[in-house]
Design a protein around this motif. Sequence first.
Motif, PDB file in Angstrom:
ATOM      1  N   PRO A   3       0.818  -1.225   0.000  1.00 24.57           N
ATOM      2  CA  PRO A   3       0.000   0.000   0.000  1.00 24.57           C
ATOM      3  C   PRO A   3       0.844   1.265   0.000  1.00 24.57           C
ATOM      4  CG  PRO A   3      -0.859  -1.553   1.592  1.00 24.57           C
ATOM      5  CD  PRO A   3       0.458  -2.104   1.098  1.00 24.57           C
ATOM      6  N   GLU A   6       2.109   2.138  -3.354  1.00 22.10           N
ATOM      7  CA  GLU A   6       1.040   2.715  -4.168  1.00 22.10           C
ATOM      8  C   GLU A   6       0.526   4.033  -3.582  1.00 22.10           C
ATOM      9  OE1 GLU A   6      -1.866  -0.358  -4.458  1.00 22.10           O
ATOM     10  OE2 GLU A   6      -0.516  -1.695  -5.529  1.00 22.10           O
ATOM     11  N   GLN A   7       1.196   4.533  -2.513  1.00 25.81           N
ATOM     12  CA  GLN A   7       0.850   5.808  -1.881  1.00 25.81           C
ATOM     13  C   GLN A   7      -0.576   5.819  -1.323  1.00 25.81           C
ATOM     14  OE1 GLN A   7       3.307   8.277  -1.672  1.00 25.81           O
ATOM     15  NE2 GLN A   7       4.566   6.624  -2.439  1.00 25.81           N
ATOM     16  N   LYS A   8      -0.971   4.741  -0.646  1.00 27.15           N
ATOM     17  CA  LYS A   8      -2.304   4.636  -0.057  1.00 27.15           C
ATOM     18  C   LYS A   8      -2.208   4.477   1.462  1.00 27.15           C
ATOM     19  CE  LYS A   8      -4.335   2.473  -4.097  1.00 27.15           C
ATOM     20  NZ  LYS A   8      -5.035   1.305  -4.623  1.00 27.15           N
TER      21      LYS A   8
END
Length: 75
Positions: A3, A6-8
């Motif tokens: 995550p 994915e920059q989440k």
Amino acid sequence: MRPFEEQKPVVVNLGSVQKETAQRIVDFLSGAIYALDGNIQKVSSDIFIVAPHNVDIMGDLKGDITAKAVFPWSK
């Protein structure tokens, strides 16, 4: 940590984890988020929000949860 790649942001619920294991998980997450220049915030005794550097954590999450505005099923 996919995550974060994915920059989440991630919500981590450690409610069903033994105390010693939960501490090790929080230690690992703290180190990883430090290395990635992110942020970790404790929402309740067992719930954390971990966010990469491009996500701001704002507001009174503890107050919102207590008021059941964010998670109506929480106690």
